[in-house]
Scaffold this motif. Sequence first.
Motif, short mmCIF file in Angstrom:
data_model
loop_
_atom_site.label_atom_id
_atom_site.label_comp_id
_atom_site.label_asym_id
_atom_site.label_seq_id
_atom_site.Cartn_x
_atom_site.Cartn_y
_atom_site.Cartn_z
N TYR A 86 6.22 -5.46 -5.52
CA TYR A 86 6.81 -5.67 -4.20
C TYR A 86 7.75 -4.52 -3.84
CZ TYR A 86 9.70 -7.83 -0.55
OH TYR A 86 10.38 -8.10 0.61
N ALA A 87 8.54 -4.07 -4.81
CA ALA A 87 9.44 -2.95 -4.57
C ALA A 87 8.64 -1.68 -4.22
CB ALA A 87 10.32 -2.70 -5.79
N ARG A 88 7.52 -1.48 -4.93
CA ARG A 88 6.71 -0.30 -4.63
C ARG A 88 6.09 -0.40 -3.23
NH1 ARG A 88 5.09 -1.12 -9.99
NH2 ARG A 88 3.16 -2.13 -9.31
N ILE A 89 5.60 -1.57 -2.88
CA ILE A 89 4.97 -1.75 -1.57
C ILE A 89 5.98 -1.48 -0.45
CG2 ILE A 89 4.04 -3.49 0.02
CD1 ILE A 89 2.79 -4.86 -2.43
N THR A 90 7.16 -2.06 -0.57
CA THR A 90 8.15 -1.92 0.50
C THR A 90 8.78 -0.53 0.53
OG1 THR A 90 9.84 -2.87 -0.96
CG2 THR A 90 8.67 -4.38 0.50
N GLN A 91 8.81 0.17 -0.59
CA GLN A 91 9.40 1.49 -0.62
C GLN A 91 8.40 2.60 -0.30
OE1 GLN A 91 11.27 1.78 -4.48
NE2 GLN A 91 12.60 0.02 -4.08
N SER A 92 7.11 2.24 -0.28
CA SER A 92 6.08 3.26 -0.08
C SER A 92 5.80 3.53 1.38
CB SER A 92 4.77 2.83 -0.75
OG SER A 92 4.22 1.72 -0.07
N VAL A 123 3.19 -10.20 -1.56
CA VAL A 123 3.08 -10.09 -3.02
C VAL A 123 1.71 -10.53 -3.52
CG1 VAL A 123 5.54 -10.58 -3.19
CG2 VAL A 123 3.92 -12.42 -3.61
N ILE A 124 0.96 -11.28 -2.72
CA ILE A 124 -0.29 -11.85 -3.20
C ILE A 124 -1.27 -10.78 -3.65
CG2 ILE A 124 -2.33 -13.16 -2.49
CD1 ILE A 124 -0.46 -14.86 -0.74
N ASP A 125 -1.37 -9.70 -2.87
CA ASP A 125 -2.32 -8.64 -3.21
C ASP A 125 -2.02 -8.03 -4.58
OD1 ASP A 125 -3.60 -9.06 -0.85
OD2 ASP A 125 -2.65 -7.39 0.20
N SER A 126 -0.77 -8.05 -4.99
CA SER A 126 -0.42 -7.43 -6.27
C SER A 126 -0.89 -8.23 -7.47
CB SER A 126 1.10 -7.21 -6.35
OG SER A 126 1.77 -8.46 -6.44
N THR A 127 -1.38 -9.46 -7.24
CA THR A 127 -1.84 -10.30 -8.35
C THR A 127 -3.35 -10.46 -8.37
OG1 THR A 127 -1.75 -12.38 -7.09
CG2 THR A 127 0.30 -11.64 -8.13
N ALA A 128 -4.03 -9.87 -7.39
CA ALA A 128 -5.46 -10.15 -7.20
C ALA A 128 -6.32 -9.74 -8.40
CB ALA A 128 -5.96 -9.46 -5.94
N ASP A 129 -5.91 -8.72 -9.12
CA ASP A 129 -6.74 -8.24 -10.22
C ASP A 129 -6.49 -8.96 -11.53
OD1 ASP A 129 -4.22 -7.25 -10.58
OD2 ASP A 129 -4.87 -5.25 -11.26
N GLU A 142 12.21 -15.72 14.04
CA GLU A 142 11.42 -15.08 12.98
C GLU A 142 12.25 -13.93 12.44
OE1 GLU A 142 8.39 -14.18 10.31
OE2 GLU A 142 8.94 -16.01 11.39
N HIS A 143 12.04 -13.61 11.17
CA HIS A 143 12.80 -12.52 10.56
C HIS A 143 11.85 -11.50 9.95
CE1 HIS A 143 13.21 -15.13 6.62
NE2 HIS A 143 11.98 -15.07 7.05
N LEU A 144 12.34 -10.30 9.79
CA LEU A 144 11.57 -9.23 9.16
C LEU A 144 12.53 -8.20 8.59
CD1 LEU A 144 9.99 -6.96 11.93
CD2 LEU A 144 11.40 -8.91 12.49
N ARG A 145 11.99 -7.31 7.78
CA ARG A 145 12.81 -6.35 7.07
C ARG A 145 12.55 -4.93 7.55
NH1 ARG A 145 17.34 -7.05 3.86
NH2 ARG A 145 17.28 -9.15 3.03
N VAL A 146 13.59 -4.11 7.39
CA VAL A 146 13.49 -2.67 7.61
C VAL A 146 13.56 -2.00 6.25
CG1 VAL A 146 14.47 -0.65 8.76
CG2 VAL A 146 14.68 -2.91 9.81
N PHE A 147 12.54 -1.20 5.92
CA PHE A 147 12.53 -0.44 4.68
C PHE A 147 12.30 1.03 5.02
CE2 PHE A 147 10.83 -4.63 3.26
CZ PHE A 147 11.83 -4.96 2.35
N GLY A 148 13.20 1.89 4.57
CA GLY A 148 13.02 3.31 4.84
C GLY A 148 12.94 3.64 6.32
#
Length: 281
Positions: A272-278, A210-216, A33-39
């Motif tokens: 996505y950039a905002r989510i991962t950078q926040s 990313v799904i949550d960013s399209t819900a509205d 499994e893979h995952l990312r490190v942000f900040g």
Amino acid sequence: MSLVWVNGTLVDKLDARVSPFDHGFLYGDGVWEHLRVFGGALFRAPEHFATLAKAAGALAIDVPLSPAELLAAVEATVRANGRTEGYVRVLVTRGPGTIGPDPRKLEPQVLITAEEYQPFPQELYGHGLHAVVSPQRLDADNPAHQFRTLNQLHVVRAKQHALRHGCLESLLQNRNCEIVGATEGVLFAVKGDLLTLASGAAWDDTGAAVIDSTADRLALVEDPLRLEQLLAADEVFVAGTACGVIGVVRIDGTDIGRGIEGPVTRTVREAYARITQSGLK
């Protein structure tokens, strides 16, 4: 120097060793499994560890670390490599045994790497990818096609097919000729107010963020997709742990929409950039 976590010990990657009798090496008998490190923080680690456990369960492999122990091991590997941004991969093999396939009485092994992996050049983000459909057919009941096992030959062959055709991405299809994903992440198609997530390939917890960013603004459904649906879509994009969010603007030589990154893809990529950078985990 890059350090690898091997069964509790951090070693230089040049000195990391796996037994030639490890069944992960001999038979692809293992999962990853893979995952990312942000900040400096792991993104959605609990979700990724749950996906790893599900994959291991499908192969009847006991992960020798609890989720808390696995988290500590990943964090230690990230710190040891000085990573505040990067890509982490966790591998669990069946373990060393005999030359034969008998899986009994083997001790699973855990390896963790924390380096960097970017499958697509940065300049393509905002422009989009050209992709082709892999001629292979994935089996819905094959764990190697459902999960991230150590047998990923279908992904390697799909990538080879893409490169032979001057592309960097290949779309995966099942035996019903339905498109179920891409080599580097989950696949989405936009048509009007409908967002379709292609189902049937390995799940990606970072890509699913990313799904949550399209819900509205878009209704979401999850289904395999026919090639003709993709070619008729307004937009197509891939989202995944390795690649982030990137548009697919041409498939098998046919432009998608206007052949450029569309407004939904751009909105999702920026969200996505905002989510991962926040620091949202």
